[in-house]
Enzyme design. Structure first.
Site, mmCIF file in Angstrom:
data_model
loop_
_atom_site.group_PDB
_atom_site.id
_atom_site.type_symbol
_atom_site.label_atom_id
_atom_site.label_comp_id
_atom_site.label_asym_id
_atom_site.label_seq_id
_atom_site.Cartn_x
_atom_site.Cartn_y
_atom_site.Cartn_z
ATOM 1 N N PHE A 204 61.837 43.701 84.413
ATOM 2 C CA PHE A 204 62.630 42.801 85.238
ATOM 3 C C PHE A 204 63.880 43.506 85.739
ATOM 4 C CE2 PHE A 204 66.337 40.054 85.564
ATOM 5 C CZ PHE A 204 65.915 39.153 86.521
ATOM 6 N N LEU A 227 64.757 45.308 80.775
ATOM 7 C CA LEU A 227 65.736 44.559 81.564
ATOM 8 C C LEU A 227 66.719 45.502 82.254
ATOM 9 C CD1 LEU A 227 66.688 41.539 79.212
ATOM 10 C CD2 LEU A 227 65.036 41.568 81.094
ATOM 11 N N GLU A 228 66.659 45.537 83.590
ATOM 12 C CA GLU A 228 67.633 46.289 84.391
ATOM 13 C C GLU A 228 68.528 45.248 85.051
ATOM 14 O OE1 GLU A 228 68.063 49.438 84.638
ATOM 15 O OE2 GLU A 228 66.215 50.285 83.816
ATOM 16 N N LEU A 229 69.733 45.101 84.536
ATOM 17 C CA LEU A 229 70.576 43.983 84.989
ATOM 18 C C LEU A 229 71.775 44.475 85.792
ATOM 19 C CD1 LEU A 229 70.252 41.961 81.668
ATOM 20 C CD2 LEU A 229 68.764 41.930 83.672
ATOM 21 N N PHE A 421 67.385 55.973 83.901
ATOM 22 C CA PHE A 421 68.309 55.020 84.516
ATOM 23 C C PHE A 421 68.185 53.690 83.781
ATOM 24 C CE2 PHE A 421 69.647 51.736 87.385
ATOM 25 C CZ PHE A 421 70.649 52.288 88.159
#
Ligand code: NAD
Length: 480
Positions: A204, A227-229, A421
Site C-alpha cells: 500500500f 506500507l509506504e506512507l 526506499f
C-alpha cells in the site's frame, strides 16, 4: 487539453469495481502466477525489459495521461517516467542474483548438511497506489513484485485510473501470453475489497490514516503488508554549507510536482551562521519559480489538497510566522501559483507537524546542524531527508531517523535502482527498490539436505548416554 487515448476505456477506468470483480481479477492472477514463476529469473527479466521498451515507445500517451489526470507539467512527467524505467530495469536485471538459491555455511553443529536459502514468490500481490506519482510509485511495488515471480493486481488511485489501465495494457502488449498484471479501478471500497480478496501480500502507498485501515483489514487473515506512507522531510543546512546549492535543492525538493511528493522537502533547518544568507537567497530565487499553465510545476491533483495547503499557511501566520515568499494569496485553485516560504514557524504549527503536500517550505533557524537534525527527528514521520554540509555531511545523515538521506542534494536516492526506499515511524514500514525491495516480495525458504550421517548424532532419539556425554564434553570445551 483532456487526453482520451483510444485504447484505454475511460468508462471502465472510472468504474468502482466491487468485491466480485476484484475477486475475479485475483483469481485470474492466481491462475497465471505458476507459469510466470516457472519462467525463472532470466526469462522473466527479459519480458520485463520488453515491457519497458513498449512503455518507452508509447511514452507520449503516458505523458499526456499524467498531464491530464494528475495535472503534471511535462518536465515532472518525464522525471517520473525516468525513475520508474530505471527501477523496472534494475528489478529485471537483479532479481536473479538477489533471490536465487544460494548455499550458506552449515556451521559446526550441522556440518553434515548442505544448507541453501532461496526467495520464493508469495503468489498474488495486491498493490494499492496513490495519485501523486501514478506510474513511479505503484511500479516501485509492481516491478519488484513481478520480478520476484509474483502475479499482481493493481488498484490505482481513483484520481488516476487511466494511468493504471495503461500500465496493464502495455504489459499485456509486451507479455500477451501471461496475464500476471491485472488492474481493478475504483475508490477506497475497491481497495478494501482487494485487501479482502485472498491476496498473499498487500503493498500500500498512501496516507497514514488509510495505511492503518489497510493494516486492520489485513489483520484477520494475517496477510503481510508493506506500507509506504507520507512524510514531513527536512533539509538541514550546516554552517559551512554551500548556501546557494542548498536553496536550489530546497526549492526543487519542496516544489517539484507542486510539492506533492511523499519525500518532498517540507521543512528546512538552517544553522544561525548562514540563516540570513539562506533567507535572502531564497527570497530572491523562489519568485522565479511558477506554478500553473506554462510554469515549472502543475496543478494540485486533488482539490481537497488546496484546503490543506491554505490551512497550513493560515495556521503558521496566525502563530507568528512570516511569509517571506508568497502567502495565502498564492493559492488560486487549482494551482499554488508559486513557492510559499514561511520563516520562523513555531514547531507546534500544522506546517511543521503535518504533511502539507504542496509547494510550501518552512525555514527555521537552529543553533547548528546538530540541532537541525534533532528538530528533523522530532517529527512523527521518518521517510527521507537531506543534509547540506561541506564537512561531516555523511555523519549528520547517519543521525537522521529516516529511511533515506541525500547529502548535498535533495531526493537523489529516489532514482538509484540499488537503494531501498521506505520509511520509519508514521511513514510506514517495509521497502521497495533495491535488493531489499526484491526480498520484500518474496518469502525466504531455508532448505537443508543431509549429506551423510554425522559421527555424533544428537538430534535423534537413537542417541545413547555415551553420545550425550561426549556431546556435553564437546559443548563445554567450545568455551562460549
Ligand atoms: P490515500 O491514502 O487517500 O489513498 C491511497 C490509496 O488507497 C488510493 O488508491 C485509495 O483509493 C485507497 N484507499 C482508500 N481507502 C482505502 C481502504 N479503506 N482500503 C484500501 N484502500 C483504500 O492517499 P493519496 O491521497 O492517494 O496519496 C497521497 C499520500 O500518499 C500522501 O500521504 C503521500 O505522502 C503518500 N505517498 C507515499 C509514498 C511513499 O512511497 N512513502 C509515495 C507516494 C505517496
Amino acid at each position: 487539453m483532456p487526453y482520451a487515448p483510444s485504447t484505454v476505456n475511460q468508462e471502465q477506468s472510472r468504474a468502482n469495481e466491487g468485491p466480485e470483480a476484484v475477486r475475479a481479477a485475483v483469481g485470474r492472477a492466481r491462475d497465471a502466477a505458476p507459469a510466470w514463476d516457472a519462467l525463472g529469473h532470466r526469462e522473466r527479466g527479459a519480458r520485463l525489459l520488453r515491457w519497458r521498451r513498449v512503455m518507452a515507445r508509447r511514452m507520449d500517451e503516458i505523458v499526456a495521461l499524467l498531464e491530464s489526470e494528475a495535472g503534471k507539467v511535462r518536465a515532472d512527467a518525464l522525471v517520473e517516467l525516468a525513475a520508474a524505467f530505471e527501477h523496472l530495469g534494475w528489478a529485471a536485471r537483479h532479481a536473479g542474483p538477489v533471490l536465487r538459491r544460494r548455499t550458506v555455511r552449515s556451521g559446526p553443529l550441522m556440518f553434515h548438511q548442505r544448507s541453501t536459502v532461496e526467495y520464493r514468490p508469495y503468489g498474488v500481490v495486491g498493490v494499492i497506489g496513490p495519485w501523486n506519482y501514478p506510474v513511479h510509485t505503484p511500479l516501485g511495488s509492481v516491478s519488484y513484485a513481478l520480478a520476484a515471480g509474483n502475479a499482481v493486481v493493481l488498484k490505482p488511485s481513483e484520481h488516476t485510473p487511466g494511468t493504471g489501465r495503461w500500465l496493464a495494457e502495455t504489459f499485456a502488449e509486451a507479455v500477451p501470453d501471461m496475464p500476471v498484471l491485472g488492474v481493478v479501478t475504483g475508490d477506497g471500497g475497491t481497495g478494501a475489497a482487494l485487501c479482502g480478496a485472498g491476496v498473499d501480500k498487500v503493498a500500500f502507498t498512501g496516507s497514514p490514516g488509510t495505511g492503518a485501515r489497510v493494516l486492520a483489514a489485513c489483520a484477520p487473515s494475517l496477510t503481510p503488508v508493506l506500507l509506504e506512507l507520507g512524510g514531513k522531510d527536512a533539509l538541514v543546512v550546516a554552517g559551512d554549507a554551500d548556501v546557494e546549492a542548498a536553496v536550489e535543492a530546497a526549492l526543487w525538493g519542496g516544489c517539484a510536482n507542486a510539492g506533492q511528493s511523499c519525500a518532498g522537502i517540507e521543512r528546512v533547518y538552517v544553522a544561525e551562521g548562514v540563516y540570513e544568507r539562506f533567507l535572502d537567497r531564497i527570497t530572491l530565487r523562489a519568485p522565479e519559480i511558477t506554478g500553473g499553465p506554462g510554469g515549472d510545476y502543475g496543478r494540485m491533483t486533488v482539490p481537497a489538497q488546496l484546503d490543506v495547503v491554505r490551512r497550513h499557511i493560515d495556521d503558521a501566520l496566525a502563530r507568528g510566522a512570516r511569509a517571506v515568499v508568497g502567502g495565502p494569496g498564492s493559492v488560486v485553485p487549482p494551482y499554488v501559483t508559486g513557492p510559499v516560504v514561511l520563516a520562523d514557524v513555531p514547531e507546534d504549527a500544522d506546517a511543521v507537524r503535518e504533511e502539507t503536500f504542496g509547494p510550501v517550505l518552512v525555514v527555521n533557524r537552529v543553533r547548528d546542524a546538530e540541532e537541525g537534525v534533532a528538530r528533523a527527528n522530532a517529527s512523527a514521520y521518518g521517510l527521507g531527508g537531506a543534509v547540506f554540509a561541506r564537512r561531516g555531511g555523511v555523519r549528520l545523515a547517519r543521525e537522521m531517523r529516516t529511511g533515506m538521506v541525500s547529502v548535498n542534494d535533495a531526493l537523489a536516492f529516489t532514482a538509484v535502482g540499488a537503494l531501498p526506499f521506505g520509511g520509519r515511524g508514521r511513514s510506514g514500514f517495509g521497502r521497495i527498490h533495491g535488493a531489499d525491495g526484491l526480498r520484500e516480495f518474496a518469502a525466504p525458504q531455508a532448505v537443508t539436505r543431509r549429506r551423510f550421517a554425522p559421527p555424533l548424532a544428537i538430534q535423534t532419539f537413537a542417541r545413547g548416554p555415551r553420545d550425550l556425554a561426549r556431546f556435553e564434553r564437546l559443548l563445554r570445551r567450545r568455551g562460549y
